[in-house]
Scaffold this motif. Structure first.
Motif, PDB file in Angstrom:
ATOM      1  N   GLY A  34       0.818  -1.206   0.000  1.00 59.64           N
ATOM      2  CA  GLY A  34       0.000   0.000   0.000  1.00 59.64           C
ATOM      3  C   GLY A  34       0.850   1.253   0.000  1.00 59.64           C
ATOM      4  N   ASP A  35       1.922   1.259   0.780  1.00 62.90           N
ATOM      5  CA  ASP A  35       2.778   2.440   0.832  1.00 62.90           C
ATOM      6  C   ASP A  35       3.513   2.641  -0.499  1.00 62.90           C
ATOM      7  N   ASP A  36       3.953   1.558  -1.115  1.00 68.31           N
ATOM      8  CA  ASP A  36       4.588   1.649  -2.433  1.00 68.31           C
ATOM      9  C   ASP A  36       3.604   2.247  -3.437  1.00 68.31           C
ATOM     10  N   LEU A  37       2.355   1.829  -3.364  1.00 71.07           N
ATOM     11  CA  LEU A  37       1.324   2.378  -4.237  1.00 71.07           C
ATOM     12  C   LEU A  37       1.163   3.879  -4.001  1.00 71.07           C
ATOM     13  N   LEU A  38       1.094   4.301  -2.749  1.00 75.43           N
ATOM     14  CA  LEU A  38       0.956   5.726  -2.447  1.00 75.43           C
ATOM     15  C   LEU A  38       2.153   6.525  -2.957  1.00 75.43           C
ATOM     16  N   GLU A  39       3.352   5.958  -2.864  1.00 73.00           N
ATOM     17  CA  GLU A  39       4.555   6.618  -3.404  1.00 73.00           C
ATOM     18  C   GLU A  39       4.410   6.843  -4.902  1.00 73.00           C
ATOM     19  N   LYS A  40       3.990   5.816  -5.608  1.00 73.18           N
ATOM     20  CA  LYS A  40       3.855   5.908  -7.068  1.00 73.18           C
ATOM     21  C   LYS A  40       2.730   6.863  -7.453  1.00 73.18           C
ATOM     22  N   LEU A  41       1.649   6.850  -6.705  1.00 75.59           N
ATOM     23  CA  LEU A  41       0.563   7.792  -6.972  1.00 75.59           C
ATOM     24  C   LEU A  41       1.008   9.230  -6.700  1.00 75.59           C
ATOM     25  N   SER A  42       1.812   9.425  -5.677  1.00 71.40           N
ATOM     26  CA  SER A  42       2.325  10.759  -5.354  1.00 71.40           C
ATOM     27  C   SER A  42       3.169  11.295  -6.501  1.00 71.40           C
ATOM     28  N   GLU A  43       3.953  10.425  -7.079  1.00 70.73           N
ATOM     29  CA  GLU A  43       4.769  10.821  -8.232  1.00 70.73           C
ATOM     30  C   GLU A  43       3.877  11.189  -9.418  1.00 70.73           C
ATOM     31  N   LEU A  44       2.868  10.360  -9.677  1.00 68.39           N
ATOM     32  CA  LEU A  44       1.946  10.648 -10.784  1.00 68.39           C
ATOM     33  C   LEU A  44       1.205  11.967 -10.557  1.00 68.39           C
ATOM     34  N   LEU A  45       0.750  12.200  -9.342  1.00 67.05           N
ATOM     35  CA  LEU A  45       0.011  13.431  -9.050  1.00 67.05           C
ATOM     36  C   LEU A  45       0.874  14.681  -9.260  1.00 67.05           C
TER      37      LEU A  45
END
Length: 161
Positions: free
Chosen positions: A33-44
């Motif tokens: 989940g945290d890895d997903l949030l990291e990747k989403l943060s980059e996309l955002l």
């Protein structure tokens, strides 16, 4: 209408207006989940150099600590508010593999729509989340998004929403 009241900007926000193709990912790999949030943060942060990835991650992570944003049917809606953000933005990904996200229905997540809104946009925030939840309730919609082969297909699908 009083001098302080302003019309709700949320009434005019469409889901498709929140996305640009560069903030859409297909078959993203996330190991947690945290890895997903990291990747989403980059996309955002894509297309908005003023957005700091760590600040975005912190906003999403802090909200997630209050309870999972996994809404069921394989969907998660991580979201947060940021001071200084001029307007709501979103990122959408389908995942390469199902991810345990502690969703309300205890099923893994296959798609994620991350949302950021200005800090002072509480009403708009809730309205957009409500629209997203309704949008993803449709089984056909979920199947179409999972089957999409290009970011443009996904962008077009959201634009029609």
């Amino acid at each position: 209408m009083s001098g302080n009241a302003r019309p709700s900007a949320a009434e005019g926000v469409r889901i498709g207006d929140l996305l640009i193709p560069e903030r859409i990912g297909i078959r993203l790999t996330a190991i947690s989940g945290d890895d997903l949030l990291e990747k989403l943060s980059e996309l955002l942060g894509t297309g908005n150099p003023a957005l700091d990835r760590q600040t975005v991650h912190r906003a999403l992570f802090e909200r997630e600590c209050l309870g999972s944003t996994g809404i069921g049917h394989g969907i998660a809606l991580p979201h947060g508010r940021l001071p200084g953000l001029p307007r709501p933005i979103g990122a959408f990904v389908t995942l390469a593999q199902d991810l345990d996200y502690h969703a309300i229905d205890c099923k893994p997540v296959t798609m994620v729509f991350a949302l950021l809104v200005p800090d002072d946009a509480a009403e708009e925030h809730l309205l957009i989340l409500s629209r997203l939840a309704r949008f993803f309730q449709n089984h056909h919609t979920r199947q179409e998004l999972l089957a999409a082969q290009t970011t443009e297909e996904i962008r077009q699908y959201f634009a029609r929403a």
